[in-house]
Design a protein around this motif. Structure first.
Motif, PDB file in Angstrom:
ATOM      1  N   LEU A  84      21.272  11.041   1.412  1.00  0.00           N
ATOM      2  CA  LEU A  84      20.629   9.873   0.795  1.00  0.00           C
ATOM      3  C   LEU A  84      19.281   9.583   1.458  1.00  0.00           C
ATOM      4  N   ILE A  85      19.238   9.619   2.778  1.00  0.00           N
ATOM      5  CA  ILE A  85      17.998   9.372   3.516  1.00  0.00           C
ATOM      6  C   ILE A  85      16.946  10.427   3.169  1.00  0.00           C
ATOM      7  N   GLY A  86      17.399  11.679   3.055  1.00  0.00           N
ATOM      8  CA  GLY A  86      16.502  12.821   2.889  1.00  0.00           C
ATOM      9  C   GLY A  86      16.480  13.616   4.180  1.00  0.00           C
ATOM     10  N   VAL A  87      16.846  14.898   4.102  1.00  0.00           N
ATOM     11  CA  VAL A  87      16.892  15.732   5.303  1.00  0.00           C
ATOM     12  C   VAL A  87      15.529  15.782   5.971  1.00  0.00           C
ATOM     13  N   ASP A  88      14.473  15.888   5.173  1.00  0.00           N
ATOM     14  CA  ASP A  88      13.125  15.953   5.743  1.00  0.00           C
ATOM     15  C   ASP A  88      12.740  14.668   6.449  1.00  0.00           C
ATOM     16  N   VAL A  89      13.128  13.536   5.881  1.00  0.00           N
ATOM     17  CA  VAL A  89      12.834  12.243   6.501  1.00  0.00           C
ATOM     18  C   VAL A  89      13.572  12.126   7.831  1.00  0.00           C
ATOM     19  N   HIS A  90      14.849  12.531   7.835  1.00  0.00           N
ATOM     20  CA  HIS A  90      15.638  12.446   9.069  1.00  0.00           C
ATOM     21  C   HIS A  90      15.077  13.379  10.141  1.00  0.00           C
ATOM     22  N   VAL A 135       0.857  -1.186   0.000  1.00  0.00           N
ATOM     23  CA  VAL A 135       0.000   0.000   0.000  1.00  0.00           C
ATOM     24  C   VAL A 135       0.891   1.233   0.000  1.00  0.00           C
ATOM     25  N   GLY A 136       0.863   1.971  -1.104  1.00  0.00           N
ATOM     26  CA  GLY A 136       1.717   3.136  -1.259  1.00  0.00           C
ATOM     27  C   GLY A 136       2.929   2.792  -2.104  1.00  0.00           C
ATOM     28  N   LEU A 137       3.052   3.438  -3.272  1.00  0.00           N
ATOM     29  CA  LEU A 137       4.157   3.134  -4.182  1.00  0.00           C
ATOM     30  C   LEU A 137       5.068   4.337  -4.370  1.00  0.00           C
ATOM     31  N   GLY A 138       5.336   5.040  -3.258  1.00  0.00           N
ATOM     32  CA  GLY A 138       6.351   6.076  -3.273  1.00  0.00           C
ATOM     33  C   GLY A 138       7.729   5.438  -3.240  1.00  0.00           C
ATOM     34  N   THR A 139       8.696   6.175  -2.735  1.00  0.00           N
ATOM     35  CA  THR A 139      10.077   5.672  -2.748  1.00  0.00           C
ATOM     36  C   THR A 139      10.204   4.320  -2.065  1.00  0.00           C
ATOM     37  N   MET A 140       9.703   4.217  -0.830  1.00  0.00           N
ATOM     38  CA  MET A 140       9.845   2.969  -0.087  1.00  0.00           C
ATOM     39  C   MET A 140       8.925   1.888  -0.629  1.00  0.00           C
ATOM     40  N   GLY A 141       7.666   2.240  -0.900  1.00  0.00           N
ATOM     41  CA  GLY A 141       6.725   1.230  -1.375  1.00  0.00           C
ATOM     42  C   GLY A 141       7.131   0.630  -2.706  1.00  0.00           C
ATOM     43  N   ARG A 171      20.203  18.990  -3.847  1.00  0.00           N
ATOM     44  CA  ARG A 171      21.084  19.803  -3.000  1.00  0.00           C
ATOM     45  C   ARG A 171      20.783  19.543  -1.538  1.00  0.00           C
ATOM     46  N   GLY A 172      21.810  19.231  -0.773  1.00  0.00           N
ATOM     47  CA  GLY A 172      21.710  19.048   0.664  1.00  0.00           C
ATOM     48  C   GLY A 172      23.010  19.541   1.259  1.00  0.00           C
ATOM     49  N   PHE A 173      23.752  18.647   1.898  1.00  0.00           N
ATOM     50  CA  PHE A 173      25.126  18.997   2.277  1.00  0.00           C
ATOM     51  C   PHE A 173      25.980  19.126   1.023  1.00  0.00           C
ATOM     52  N   TYR A 174      25.614  18.370  -0.010  1.00  0.00           N
ATOM     53  CA  TYR A 174      26.308  18.368  -1.287  1.00  0.00           C
ATOM     54  C   TYR A 174      25.328  18.712  -2.407  1.00  0.00           C
ATOM     55  N   GLU A 175      25.871  19.002  -3.569  1.00  0.00           N
ATOM     56  CA  GLU A 175      25.053  19.232  -4.752  1.00  0.00           C
ATOM     57  C   GLU A 175      25.149  18.016  -5.661  1.00  0.00           C
ATOM     58  N   TYR A 176      24.021  17.658  -6.292  1.00  0.00           N
ATOM     59  CA  TYR A 176      23.943  16.446  -7.100  1.00  0.00           C
ATOM     60  C   TYR A 176      23.449  16.770  -8.507  1.00  0.00           C
ATOM     61  N   GLN A 208      14.779  25.442   3.775  1.00  0.00           N
ATOM     62  CA  GLN A 208      15.323  25.981   2.532  1.00  0.00           C
ATOM     63  C   GLN A 208      15.115  25.047   1.345  1.00  0.00           C
ATOM     64  N   GLY A 209      14.533  23.879   1.587  1.00  0.00           N
ATOM     65  CA  GLY A 209      14.337  22.917   0.509  1.00  0.00           C
ATOM     66  C   GLY A 209      15.587  22.153   0.130  1.00  0.00           C
ATOM     67  N   ARG A 210      16.604  22.226   0.969  1.00  0.00           N
ATOM     68  CA  ARG A 210      17.848  21.479   0.729  1.00  0.00           C
ATOM     69  C   ARG A 210      17.693  20.101   1.380  1.00  0.00           C
ATOM     70  N   LEU A 211      17.065  19.196   0.663  1.00  0.00           N
ATOM     71  CA  LEU A 211      16.653  17.918   1.240  1.00  0.00           C
ATOM     72  C   LEU A 211      17.597  16.770   0.913  1.00  0.00           C
ATOM     73  N   GLY A 212      18.679  17.051   0.202  1.00  0.00           N
ATOM     74  CA  GLY A 212      19.591  15.983  -0.165  1.00  0.00           C
ATOM     75  C   GLY A 212      19.426  15.593  -1.621  1.00  0.00           C
ATOM     76  N   ARG A 213      19.652  14.331  -1.897  1.00  0.00           N
ATOM     77  CA  ARG A 213      19.628  13.856  -3.284  1.00  0.00           C
ATOM     78  C   ARG A 213      18.283  14.125  -3.962  1.00  0.00           C
ATOM     79  N   LYS A 214      17.197  14.000  -3.218  1.00  0.00           N
ATOM     80  CA  LYS A 214      15.873  14.147  -3.822  1.00  0.00           C
ATOM     81  C   LYS A 214      15.626  15.550  -4.361  1.00  0.00           C
ATOM     82  N   SER A 215      16.319  16.559  -3.814  1.00  0.00           N
ATOM     83  CA  SER A 215      16.163  17.935  -4.291  1.00  0.00           C
ATOM     84  C   SER A 215      17.412  18.426  -5.011  1.00  0.00           C
TER      85      SER A 215
END
Length: 277
Positions: A229-235, A4-10, A272-277, A263-270
């Protein structure tokens, strides 16, 4: 089995399931989101073909084992259903109440929550003995660990059925009780928070923090890269949840991470986080 739910984890869990040979029904609230989840699975399976990890025939066979639905009632005959919707207690309780009503009484119902109480989710059902946690780690097709979480009333049969399924799916399951953060997050979240606080307190750059932890402790990935990788928002969400349950200061998210989320700097998913991708 059902997801149930087919987002990233599902989507990752559904990919694990179809690759392991299980007929899998993926549920989403709209056909568009369901197709997006299928496209994610197809993309990662195709990447596996490109890298020589599976053949085109194996990819195509796996995809034929996936069907999509927008109706929870279509999961009625599943032996196992894993919920992977948003980390919101009320939403998960609503889903489990419906699953409890619609599925066979001998089916196991599992939540992939990383920080919420499995027991509180199970309270939404009349048959809470069949409710448990199956906490996969992101990316689910790559990381082998699955925490099999026993809630207050979970039966031995439900635990062993989920454990056996995870083993057949090629995972490395471990059993634990329903405590805040289970095993890994209870240890990892405050540790990552400590690393972020040290960035400011000791004047360390993210690259050097990551180099220190990979070179000095043997971590395969540095803490800043891992949070990206985890996502700043998730953490941050998981940190708040653990802090609310346990009350230890180390559990609360550092202000640096809170600002990054704002700031929307959520990591790989955006990108940009600590690093830029």
């Amino acid at each position: 089995m059902g997801v149930v739910g087919l987002g990233t984890m599902g989507a990752g869990i559904a990919q694990v399931s179809v690759q392991a040979g299980f007929e899998t029904i993926g549920h989403e609230v709209s056909a568009e989101l369901g197709e997006r989840g299928r496209a994610t699975i197809q993309r990662y399976l195709s990447r596996g073909v490109e890298k020589g990890r599976l053949s085109e025939g194996e990819r195509d066979a796996a995809l034929t084992r996936l069907s999509l639905t927008t109706e929870l009632a279509d999961l009625a005959d599943c032996d196992l259903v894993i919920e992977a919707v948003l980390e919101e207690l009320d939403l998960k309780r609503e889903v489990f109440g419906e699953l409890d009503r619609l599925t066979r009484s001998d089916a196991s119902l599992a939540t992939n929550t990383s920080a919420l109480s499995v027991s509180e989710i199970a309270e939404a059902t009349k048959n809470s003995q069949r409710v448990l946690g199956m906490h996969f780690f992101n990316p689910a097709p790559v990381l082998p660990l699955v925490e099999i979480v026993r809630a207050r009333e979970t039966s031995d049969e439900a635990i062993e059925a989920a454990y056996a399924w995870a083993e057949r799916a090629g995972k490395q399951p471990v059993r634990c009780n329903d405590t805040p953060g289970f095993i890994v997050n209870r240890i990892l979240i405050p540790l990552l928070n400590d690393c972020v606080r040290v960035l400011d307190e000791a004047g360390v750059e993210p690259t050097e923090m990551d180099r220190a932890m990979t070179s000095g402790t043997g971590w395969p990935m540095g803490p800043c890269a891992l949070i990206d990788l985890i996502g700043v928002d998730v953490h941050v969400h998981a940190s708040h949840a653990l802090h609310d349950k346990i009350g230890e200061a180390r559990m609360a998210p550092p202000q640096r991470l809170v600002r990054m989320q704002e700031q929307g700097r959520l990591g790989r998913k955006s990108s940009r986080g600590f690093y830029e991708y």
